[in-house]
Scaffold this active site. Structure first.
Site, mmCIF file in Angstrom:
data_model
loop_
_atom_site.group_PDB
_atom_site.id
_atom_site.type_symbol
_atom_site.label_atom_id
_atom_site.label_comp_id
_atom_site.label_asym_id
_atom_site.label_seq_id
_atom_site.Cartn_x
_atom_site.Cartn_y
_atom_site.Cartn_z
ATOM 1 N N LYS A 65 0.860 -1.183 0.000
ATOM 2 C CA LYS A 65 0.000 0.000 0.000
ATOM 3 C C LYS A 65 0.899 1.236 0.000
ATOM 4 O O LYS A 65 1.993 1.203 0.565
ATOM 5 C CB LYS A 65 -0.864 0.003 1.260
ATOM 6 C CG LYS A 65 -1.947 -1.059 1.276
ATOM 7 C CD LYS A 65 -2.760 -0.987 2.558
ATOM 8 C CE LYS A 65 -3.787 -2.105 2.642
ATOM 9 N NZ LYS A 65 -4.864 -2.008 1.648
ATOM 10 N N ARG A 123 -9.796 -12.033 0.704
ATOM 11 C CA ARG A 123 -10.601 -13.056 0.017
ATOM 12 C C ARG A 123 -9.901 -14.400 0.001
ATOM 13 O O ARG A 123 -10.536 -15.446 -0.051
ATOM 14 C CB ARG A 123 -10.963 -12.557 -1.401
ATOM 15 C CG ARG A 123 -9.804 -12.377 -2.317
ATOM 16 C CD ARG A 123 -10.154 -11.492 -3.516
ATOM 17 N NE ARG A 123 -10.247 -10.074 -3.158
ATOM 18 C CZ ARG A 123 -10.574 -9.093 -3.995
ATOM 19 N NH1 ARG A 123 -10.875 -9.377 -5.251
ATOM 20 N NH2 ARG A 123 -10.638 -7.839 -3.581
HETATM 21 N N1 BES Z 1 -8.073 -4.450 4.010
HETATM 22 C C1 BES Z 1 -8.239 -3.921 2.705
HETATM 23 C C2 BES Z 1 -9.592 -3.208 2.527
HETATM 24 C C3 BES Z 1 -9.812 -1.977 3.355
HETATM 25 C C4 BES Z 1 -9.625 -0.727 2.789
HETATM 26 C C5 BES Z 1 -10.282 -2.061 4.640
HETATM 27 C C6 BES Z 1 -9.862 0.405 3.549
HETATM 28 C C7 BES Z 1 -10.511 -0.923 5.391
HETATM 29 C C8 BES Z 1 -10.306 0.312 4.837
HETATM 30 C C9 BES Z 1 -8.161 -5.040 1.683
HETATM 31 O O1 BES Z 1 -7.340 -6.094 2.000
HETATM 32 C C10 BES Z 1 -7.629 -4.450 0.426
HETATM 33 O O2 BES Z 1 -6.503 -4.062 0.434
HETATM 34 N N2 BES Z 1 -8.448 -4.411 -0.600
HETATM 35 C C11 BES Z 1 -8.053 -3.874 -1.851
HETATM 36 C C12 BES Z 1 -8.426 -4.866 -2.915
HETATM 37 C C13 BES Z 1 -7.862 -4.557 -4.248
HETATM 38 C C14 BES Z 1 -6.361 -4.740 -4.257
HETATM 39 C C15 BES Z 1 -8.504 -5.477 -5.263
HETATM 40 C C16 BES Z 1 -8.798 -2.566 -2.056
HETATM 41 O O3 BES Z 1 -9.955 -2.470 -1.686
HETATM 42 O O4 BES Z 1 -8.175 -1.620 -2.560
HETATM 43 MN MN MN Z 2 -5.361 -5.784 1.442
#
Ligand code: BES
Ligand code: MN
Ligand code: ZN
Length: 473
Positions: A253, A328
């Site tokens: 991230k 997932r």
């Molecule tokens: N844990 C995150 C989702 C999340 C985002 C939770 C903001 C709480 C606040 C999840 O694992 C994630 O990183 N999702 C990605 C998926 C993408 C890479 C397909 C997302 O939502 O950007």
């Molecule tokens: Mn994630």
């Protein structure tokens, strides 16, 4: 810190009071002066829902909830009145709620809002800043069983909030499992924790792949509440995403801000463990099992990489195109593990996608379902009562193609749009029973105070799951 909710049959002139009134209520029992009574009358004419009388040594709050056509909104308003009252009473030790108008439902809703609002997370402060309010008393008209039930629910919400607020430095996958075990011992639900070796022998390829970059071992916790008087033949299963920290892995991230809250990525697991506590503490006659796959998601020399193909617990091959779509993967293994119980219904909860947050913010829960039309309708109705509301996404088959992979069975990434739905579609691949998916990425944590849910972890989902299970009994 705990907020105690208790019955009290006596009233002293030192008690802080909340008098739940309507306009006809007789206030002669409370030794109010003519001046005070005149003031109350004026404020009521002004439609004030809370009138504060400051007396020497105590406060009296007269509460006159405004009429609301919608029952759910009325219940929520009463809880929010409780939140406002808690704010006014945080420097006092106790308060007694008297339902002068004889409406125990409203009195309990006010108590619920107050108790939920009174939560603070001060564990890591060297100097205590918790509220002074420790006890909420309910008057002689109150029902002891209802009070005990509410106490157990509030304790469970606090427990969930504590878990979610706890930083990764103090909550690894192992710690999360231990918290479940501890709650199980105290509340008599059974727990089993799988360690890495066991997880390997079960070939949980999703959980193991995400864990590869970690220096800590993953855990997979099974909680079971099976009372003798269970009304259901097949269990209801709750599954919670337990990513104790999400850096994104090698698909790191961006460091500016986007990782700050990723200690909350075990929000689904925390919620499910709290719900198990509430369900068992209140002896609900329903057989419930909870599964929480847990690990952190970190980059390292050994971390799983974008482009990898992994084999899941059920044999499905997955092309990993983004290691940040890790939730997932761990959930999928839990979903296929759940098949062996032949569940009547499975509900998973996960802080799964930023797309869910973008869609509705922190005001509700994004939901999807397959083969569970009626169950979802009931859950949605319950969400109206608890104000933990569901916003249903379309789940058309048109989305199915978005997770097809060129080289494996499916991929863990959808297209540029509908991210919450394609994540749900990925999960659906692993479920062959009535199934509901709840994306709680938005509501499980708030940066700004959101009524009685407070600031930080909200515990949203605990009361929803509890009431839903209770309604089945
Ligand atoms: N844990 C995150 C989702 C999340 C985002 C939770 C903001 C709480 C606040 C999840 O694992 C994630 O990183 N999702 C990605 C998926 C993408 C890479 C397909 C997302 O939502 O950007
Ligand atoms: Mn994630
Ligand atoms: Zn995540």
């Amino acid at each position: 810190m705990k907020t105690i909710i208790k019955k009290k049959t006596t009233i002293s002139d030192k008690d802080n009071l909340i008098l739940l009134c309507d306009k006809k209520s007789k206030l002669s029992d409370f030794n109010l002066s003519k001046q005070e009574l005149d003031y109350i009358k004026l404020e009521w004419e002004d439609k004030k829902e809370i009138v504060a009388i400051n007396q020497y040594g105590r406060h009296i709050f007269l509460v006159l909830p405004k009429k609301e056509k919608d029952n759910n909104q009325h219940a929520e308003n009463c809880r929010l009145l409780g939140d406002r009252l808690a704010g006014k009473l945080k420097d006092d030790k106790s308060v007694l709620i008297i339902d002068v108008k004889e409406n125990q439902t409203e009195a309990m809703q006010i108590a619920e809002g107050m108790a939920l609002s009174n939560y603070t997370f001060t564990k890591h402060k060297t100097e205590g800043t918790a509220n002074k309010l420790t006890t909420i008393y309910l008057c002689k008209n109150s029902n002891k069983k209802n009070i005990e039930e509410l106490q157990n629910i509030v304790d469970a919400v606090y427990f969930t909030r504590d878990l979610i607020n706890e930083p990764f430095s103090h909550l690894t996958a192992k710690d999360l499992a231990e918290a479940a075990v501890k709650s199980g011992k105290a509340n008599k639900f059974k727990t089993t924790v799988f360690n890495k070796k066991k997880i390997e022998s079960l070939k949980m390829g999703g959980l193991l792949a995400v864990n590869k970059g970690s220096i800590d071992e993953p855990t997979f916790t099974i909680m079971e509440w099976k009372p003798k008087n269970a009304k259901n033949k097949q269990p209801i299963i709750l599954i919670g995403k337990g990513i104790v920290y999400d850096t994104g892995g090698l698909s790191l991230k961006p460091t500016a801000n986007s990782m700050d809250l990723m200690k909350t990525d075990m929000g689904g697991a925390g919620t499910v463990i709290g719900a198990m506590q509430a369900i068992s503490a209140n002896n609900l006659p329903i057989h419930v099992i909870a599964l929480t796959p847990a690990t952190d998601n970190r980059p390292s020399g050994n971390a799983y990489a974008p482009g990898d193909v992994i084999t899941m617990h059920d044999g499905t091959t997955v092309e990993v195109l983004n290691t940040d779509a890790e939730g997932r993967l761990v959930l999928a293994d839990a979903l296929s593990f759940a098949k062996k119980y032949k569940p009547e219904l499975v509900i998973d909860l996960a802080t799964l996608t930023g797309a869910a947050v973008a869609a509705i913010g922190h005001y509700g829960i994004v939901s999807m379902h397959e083969g569970a039309e009626k169950e979802h309708a009931r859950l949605k109705e319950t969400g109206g009562h608890t104000h933990e509301r569901l916003a249903e996404m379309p789940f058309w088959s048109d989305y199915d193609g978005l997770i097809k992979s060129d080289i494996a069975d499916i991929k863990n990434l959808g297209g540029p749009h509908a991210g919450a739905i394609t994540a749900g579609k990925f999960l659906a691949h692993f479920a062959d029973y009535p199934w509901i998916h709840l994306d709680i990425a938005g509501p499980s944590y708030t940066k700004a105070k959101y009524g009685y849910r407070g600031k930080g972890a909200t515990g949203m989902g605990v009361r929803l799951l509890y009431q839903f299970i209770k309604n089945r009994a």
